[in-house]
Scaffold this active site. Structure first.
Site, PDB file in Angstrom:
ATOM      1  N   GLU A   1     -15.150 -24.997 -17.575  1.00 34.67           N
ATOM      2  CA  GLU A   1     -16.415 -24.995 -18.336  1.00 34.67           C
ATOM      3  C   GLU A   1     -17.600 -25.383 -17.448  1.00 34.67           C
ATOM      4  OE1 GLU A   1     -16.987 -28.058 -21.402  1.00 34.67           O
ATOM      5  OE2 GLU A   1     -15.359 -29.197 -20.478  1.00 34.67           O
TER       6      GLU A   1
ATOM      7  N   HIS B   1     -13.926 -26.575 -23.957  1.00 35.93           N
ATOM      8  CA  HIS B   1     -13.912 -28.000 -23.673  1.00 35.93           C
ATOM      9  C   HIS B   1     -12.606 -28.645 -24.111  1.00 35.93           C
ATOM     10  CE1 HIS B   1     -15.750 -31.829 -22.816  1.00 35.93           C
ATOM     11  NE2 HIS B   1     -15.331 -32.290 -23.982  1.00 35.93           N
TER      12      HIS B   1
ATOM     13  N   TYR C   1      -6.235 -18.691   6.837  1.00 34.03           N
ATOM     14  CA  TYR C   1      -5.423 -18.718   5.616  1.00 34.03           C
ATOM     15  C   TYR C   1      -4.056 -19.374   5.841  1.00 34.03           C
ATOM     16  CZ  TYR C   1      -8.046 -15.008   3.002  1.00 34.03           C
ATOM     17  OH  TYR C   1      -8.955 -14.256   2.306  1.00 34.03           O
ATOM     18  N   ILE C   2      -3.302 -18.833   6.803  1.00 35.50           N
ATOM     19  CA  ILE C   2      -1.900 -19.247   6.943  1.00 35.50           C
ATOM     20  C   ILE C   2      -1.809 -20.693   7.441  1.00 35.50           C
ATOM     21  CG2 ILE C   2       0.267 -18.782   8.174  1.00 35.50           C
ATOM     22  CD1 ILE C   2      -0.401 -15.805   8.061  1.00 35.50           C
TER      23      ILE C   2
ATOM     24  N   GLU D   1      -2.725 -23.073   4.531  1.00 34.17           N
ATOM     25  CA  GLU D   1      -1.734 -23.016   3.441  1.00 34.17           C
ATOM     26  C   GLU D   1      -0.446 -23.728   3.858  1.00 34.17           C
ATOM     27  OE1 GLU D   1      -3.027 -19.072   0.875  1.00 34.17           O
ATOM     28  OE2 GLU D   1      -1.361 -18.862   2.252  1.00 34.17           O
TER      29      GLU D   1
ATOM     30  N   TYR E   1      11.510  -2.877  -6.043  1.00 37.40           N
ATOM     31  CA  TYR E   1      10.733  -1.901  -5.254  1.00 37.40           C
ATOM     32  C   TYR E   1      11.560  -0.639  -4.998  1.00 37.40           C
ATOM     33  CZ  TYR E   1       6.416  -4.348  -4.159  1.00 37.40           C
ATOM     34  OH  TYR E   1       5.175  -4.926  -4.255  1.00 37.40           O
TER      35      TYR E   1
ATOM     36  N   CYS F   1       2.812 -13.421   0.750  1.00 40.69           N
ATOM     37  CA  CYS F   1       2.278 -13.952  -0.516  1.00 40.69           C
ATOM     38  C   CYS F   1       3.357 -14.554  -1.436  1.00 40.69           C
ATOM     39  CB  CYS F   1       1.576 -12.851  -1.304  1.00 40.69           C
ATOM     40  SG  CYS F   1       0.611 -11.719  -0.316  1.00 40.69           S
TER      41      CYS F   1
ATOM     42  N   CYS G   1       4.037  -8.874   2.084  1.00 41.82           N
ATOM     43  CA  CYS G   1       3.712  -9.618   0.860  1.00 41.82           C
ATOM     44  C   CYS G   1       4.970 -10.155   0.175  1.00 41.82           C
ATOM     45  CB  CYS G   1       2.917  -8.718  -0.095  1.00 41.82           C
ATOM     46  SG  CYS G   1       2.729  -9.424  -1.726  1.00 41.82           S
TER      47      CYS G   1
ATOM     48  N   GLY H   1       0.816  -1.215   0.000  1.00 42.57           N
ATOM     49  CA  GLY H   1       0.000   0.000   0.000  1.00 42.57           C
ATOM     50  C   GLY H   1       0.847   1.261   0.000  1.00 42.57           C
TER      51      GLY H   1
ATOM     52  N   ARG I   1      -9.470 -24.407  16.780  1.00 44.02           N
ATOM     53  CA  ARG I   1     -10.248 -24.272  18.024  1.00 44.02           C
ATOM     54  C   ARG I   1     -11.746 -24.511  17.842  1.00 44.02           C
ATOM     55  NH1 ARG I   1      -9.921 -17.820  19.558  1.00 44.02           N
ATOM     56  NH2 ARG I   1     -10.652 -16.989  17.576  1.00 44.02           N
TER      57      ARG I   1
ATOM     58  N   LYS J   1       5.456 -17.553   0.048  1.00 43.40           N
ATOM     59  CA  LYS J   1       4.456 -18.625   0.277  1.00 43.40           C
ATOM     60  C   LYS J   1       4.089 -19.315  -1.030  1.00 43.40           C
ATOM     61  CE  LYS J   1       0.529 -17.893  -0.510  1.00 43.40           C
ATOM     62  NZ  LYS J   1      -0.428 -17.175   0.263  1.00 43.40           N
TER      63      LYS J   1
ATOM     64  N   GLU K   1      11.013   3.023   5.875  1.00 42.70           N
ATOM     65  CA  GLU K   1      10.852   1.562   5.995  1.00 42.70           C
ATOM     66  C   GLU K   1      11.899   1.048   6.983  1.00 42.70           C
ATOM     67  OE1 GLU K   1       8.637  -0.931   4.930  1.00 42.70           O
ATOM     68  OE2 GLU K   1       9.958  -2.009   6.302  1.00 42.70           O
TER      69      GLU K   1
HETATM   70  P1  NDP Z   1      -6.862 -15.679   9.857  1.00 44.40           P
HETATM   71  O1  NDP Z   1      -7.612 -14.548  10.430  1.00 44.40           O
HETATM   72  O2  NDP Z   1      -7.111 -16.105   8.470  1.00 44.40           O
HETATM   73  O3  NDP Z   1      -7.085 -16.960  10.775  1.00 44.40           O
HETATM   74  C1  NDP Z   1      -6.789 -16.950  12.140  1.00 44.40           C
HETATM   75  C2  NDP Z   1      -7.076 -18.325  12.680  1.00 44.40           C
HETATM   76  O4  NDP Z   1      -6.580 -18.409  14.000  1.00 44.40           O
HETATM   77  C3  NDP Z   1      -8.558 -18.664  12.736  1.00 44.40           C
HETATM   78  O5  NDP Z   1      -8.721 -20.019  12.452  1.00 44.40           O
HETATM   79  C4  NDP Z   1      -8.901 -18.364  14.188  1.00 44.40           C
HETATM   80  O6  NDP Z   1      -9.979 -19.117  14.649  1.00 44.40           O
HETATM   81  C5  NDP Z   1      -7.630 -18.815  14.877  1.00 44.40           C
HETATM   82  N1  NDP Z   1      -7.362 -18.183  16.163  1.00 44.40           N
HETATM   83  C6  NDP Z   1      -7.377 -16.886  16.473  1.00 44.40           C
HETATM   84  N2  NDP Z   1      -7.041 -16.684  17.753  1.00 44.40           N
HETATM   85  C7  NDP Z   1      -6.794 -17.910  18.267  1.00 44.40           C
HETATM   86  C8  NDP Z   1      -6.410 -18.383  19.539  1.00 44.40           C
HETATM   87  N3  NDP Z   1      -6.219 -17.544  20.562  1.00 44.40           N
HETATM   88  N4  NDP Z   1      -6.254 -19.712  19.710  1.00 44.40           N
HETATM   89  C9  NDP Z   1      -6.450 -20.576  18.691  1.00 44.40           C
HETATM   90  N5  NDP Z   1      -6.818 -20.193  17.468  1.00 44.40           N
HETATM   91  C10 NDP Z   1      -6.983 -18.874  17.253  1.00 44.40           C
HETATM   92  O7  NDP Z   1      -5.334 -15.310  10.120  1.00 44.40           O
HETATM   93  P2  NDP Z   1      -3.969 -15.897   9.538  1.00 44.40           P
HETATM   94  O8  NDP Z   1      -2.973 -15.751  10.602  1.00 44.40           O
HETATM   95  O9  NDP Z   1      -4.180 -17.235   8.929  1.00 44.40           O
HETATM   96  O10 NDP Z   1      -3.643 -14.884   8.371  1.00 44.40           O
HETATM   97  C11 NDP Z   1      -3.570 -13.487   8.665  1.00 44.40           C
HETATM   98  C12 NDP Z   1      -4.120 -12.673   7.549  1.00 44.40           C
HETATM   99  O11 NDP Z   1      -3.197 -12.622   6.482  1.00 44.40           O
HETATM  100  C13 NDP Z   1      -5.389 -13.248   6.923  1.00 44.40           C
HETATM  101  O12 NDP Z   1      -6.535 -12.876   7.612  1.00 44.40           O
HETATM  102  C14 NDP Z   1      -5.349 -12.658   5.550  1.00 44.40           C
HETATM  103  O13 NDP Z   1      -5.882 -11.368   5.641  1.00 44.40           O
HETATM  104  C15 NDP Z   1      -3.872 -12.589   5.238  1.00 44.40           C
HETATM  105  N6  NDP Z   1      -3.433 -13.742   4.417  1.00 44.40           N
HETATM  106  C16 NDP Z   1      -3.913 -13.873   3.146  1.00 44.40           C
HETATM  107  C17 NDP Z   1      -3.524 -14.933   2.364  1.00 44.40           C
HETATM  108  C18 NDP Z   1      -4.056 -15.074   0.993  1.00 44.40           C
HETATM  109  O14 NDP Z   1      -4.601 -14.116   0.455  1.00 44.40           O
HETATM  110  N7  NDP Z   1      -3.962 -16.272   0.370  1.00 44.40           N
HETATM  111  C19 NDP Z   1      -2.574 -15.953   2.839  1.00 44.40           C
HETATM  112  C20 NDP Z   1      -2.158 -15.719   4.190  1.00 44.40           C
HETATM  113  C21 NDP Z   1      -2.569 -14.662   4.932  1.00 44.40           C
HETATM  114  P3  NDP Z   1     -11.502 -18.657  14.408  1.00 44.40           P
HETATM  115  O15 NDP Z   1     -11.787 -18.820  12.951  1.00 44.40           O
HETATM  116  O16 NDP Z   1     -12.261 -19.594  15.285  1.00 44.40           O
HETATM  117  O17 NDP Z   1     -11.584 -17.236  14.856  1.00 44.40           O
END
Ligand code: NDP
Length: 446
Positions: A441, A436, A174-175, A178, A96, A46, A41, A14, A195, A49, A33
């Protein structure tokens, strides 16, 4: 009157976009920075990863056998992957830096702190700016469990000296999914501790459920309704004590439990910039904080924390400041993808959101084995399912949501996102002639 017209804090997706677009119109811009250029990213998100996901996808030996390929068990070098990944990241860092130079943006390497509405300090020097743009990003969050610092986060995984033999990943977003997929693909024994009883809670729940089933078939262990209480180290391995009192031994523990805005140490409280309890900077529709001269974009405002969204917000500010009429981002039309194997991708509302908002909708779904796996046995087929779902308005057939789990889902969703953003109807999909034989499709026949 001011040293700079704009001072940008943070050279991630950004910040860099805003800085160079504004500077391109002749304004005097500086950017600060304190780590590597390109932000999360490029350096710890990104880009590396996706390279790791490609590395995992080359482990195709089992799938290829049905097509006649037989080979010795391949060997994998983590060191080669890390070295080549680092080389690529350094190349991008340099791009960059060069982009900023080419646009005459002054670079300050260091940690900037606000002094007042128009002044910042960095490396023991003070600069004034007519406008300040904060684009300081976010950092990994560690839940407050005993000895939490023994676990790694996604920041560390990109620089581990050795690939662990086993890993327990805490989280289900997500993380977590992945890296469960990537590390499993690289030969690591993965246990995912979630959880709740649902992976990827913010996605349409059918995707998370099907992904969990595919993970199970692949040999990734997913423990639902499971939370950790503490971590103990024993030499080079760890024991996780879970809330139900049971224990789990593993070579590494990784948190993937969300991210928090990087707003500590910026001087926001001293200057009076308002934040929410999570520390995210509060902004209006034009990304202006409660201070007239201070703006904020990207993960530090915690809206939709995705690279392309931060870039769109940077573009928005650049247009705003250079006499253009920026178009607000349509928050309901942001496509997003999760790079698991198989990957998933979505745009628009989930079925759970439509139910909660009492919107009348219809559903069209399809589930099949992609042709690519048609020669494989049922074990392989179960590991790589394909599922597509269209949610459309019951009255006028406007498409409200598109959701897919299956190979190439992210690539397909980017194209579908154009039509979705233009307001396509379900009948438009059915009136489209397919290509096809492709998986894509199926979107025109379901
Ligand atoms: P997310 O918000 O995607 O997921 C967080 C996870 O951690 C959820 O499953 C959540 O559970 C769980 N959680 C949160 N707090 C606790 C806790 N105290 N104990 C146990 N579990 C917990 O975050 P990520 O860290 O995976 O990724 C961060 C951000 O980075 C993403 O939200 C996204 O914006 C970005 N990202 C995007 C990607 C992409 O575009 N492909 C790839 C990686 C990251 P619950 O669902 O129950 O709340």
């Amino acid at each position: 009157m001011y040293d700079f017209d704009f001072y940008v804090i943070g050279a991630g997706s950004g910040g860099v976009r805003a800085a160079r677009r504004i500077a391109a119109t002749g304004k005097k811009v500086a950017i600060a920075e304190n780590k590597a250029y390109g932000g999360t990213c490029v350096n710890l998100g990104c880009v590396p990863k996706k390279l790791f996901a490609y590395a995992a996808a080359y482990n195709t030996q089992q799938k290829a056998q049905a097509y006649g390929w037989h080979s010795q068990k391949p060997s994998f070098s983590w060191q080669t992957l890390i070295t080549n990944k680092n080389k690529e990241i350094h190349r991008l860092n340099a791009i960059y830096e060069k982009l900023l130079e080419q646009h005459n943006v002054t670079r300050h390497d260091g940690t900037a702190r606000l002094l007042d509405d128009h002044h910042i300090t960095i490396n023991n020097k003070t600069y004034s700016a007519q406008h300040i743009i904060i684009a300081s990003g976010s950092s990994c969050f560690r839940p407050p469990i005993s000895e939490a610092e023994l676990a790694i986060t996604s920041d560390d995984i990109f620089h581990l000296p050795q690939l662990p033999t086993s890993i327990a990943i805490i989280g289900g977003g997500y993380i977590a999914v992945e890296f469960a997929s990537i590390l499993h693909g690289l030969g690591v024994a993965v246990t995912l501790l979630n959880r709740s009883d649902q992976l990827l809670t913010l996605f349409d729940h059918e995707l998370g459920k099907r992904l969990a089933h595919a993970f199970d078939q692949q040999g990734i262990r997913v423990l639902f309704n499971t939370e950790a209480n503490s971590i103990q180290q024993h030499g080079t391995s760890y024991t996780l004590t879970l809330k139900d009192g049971t224990t789990l031994s593993t070579h590494k523990v990784m948190f993937a439990t969300g991210r928090l805005p990087n707003t500590q140490g910026l001087g926001l409280e001293d200057v009076g910039v308002a934040t929410n309890p999570k520390g995210a900077i509060l902004v209006d529709d034009n990304f202006r904080t409660n201070k007239e001269s201070i703006y904020a974009i990207g993960d530090c405002i915690d809206h939709v924390n995705l690279t392309p969204v931060a870039i769109a917000q940077g573009n928005y500010l650049a247009q705003l400041f250079t006499g253009g009429k920026p178009r607000p981002l349509n928050k309901d039309a942001i496509a997003t993808a999760v790079f698991t194997s198989p990957p998933l991708a979505s745009i628009g509302k989930t079925q759970e959101q439509l139910d909660a908002q009492a919107i009348e909708y219809k559903t069209a779904t399809t589930e099949f084995t992609p042709m690519k796996y048609s020669l494989n046995d049922s074990t392989i087929k179960a590991r790589y399912p394909c599922f597509m779902k269209v949610l459309y308005h019951a009255k006028d057939e406007t498409v409200l949501g598109l959701h897919m789990l299956g190979e190439d889902a992210p690539e397909m969703m980017q194209g579908l996102a154009v039509a979705f953003t233009m307001g396509m109807c379900y009948s438009d999909m059915l009136n489209t002639v397919g290509i096809h034989p492709t998986t894509a499709e199926e979107w025109t026949t379901l």
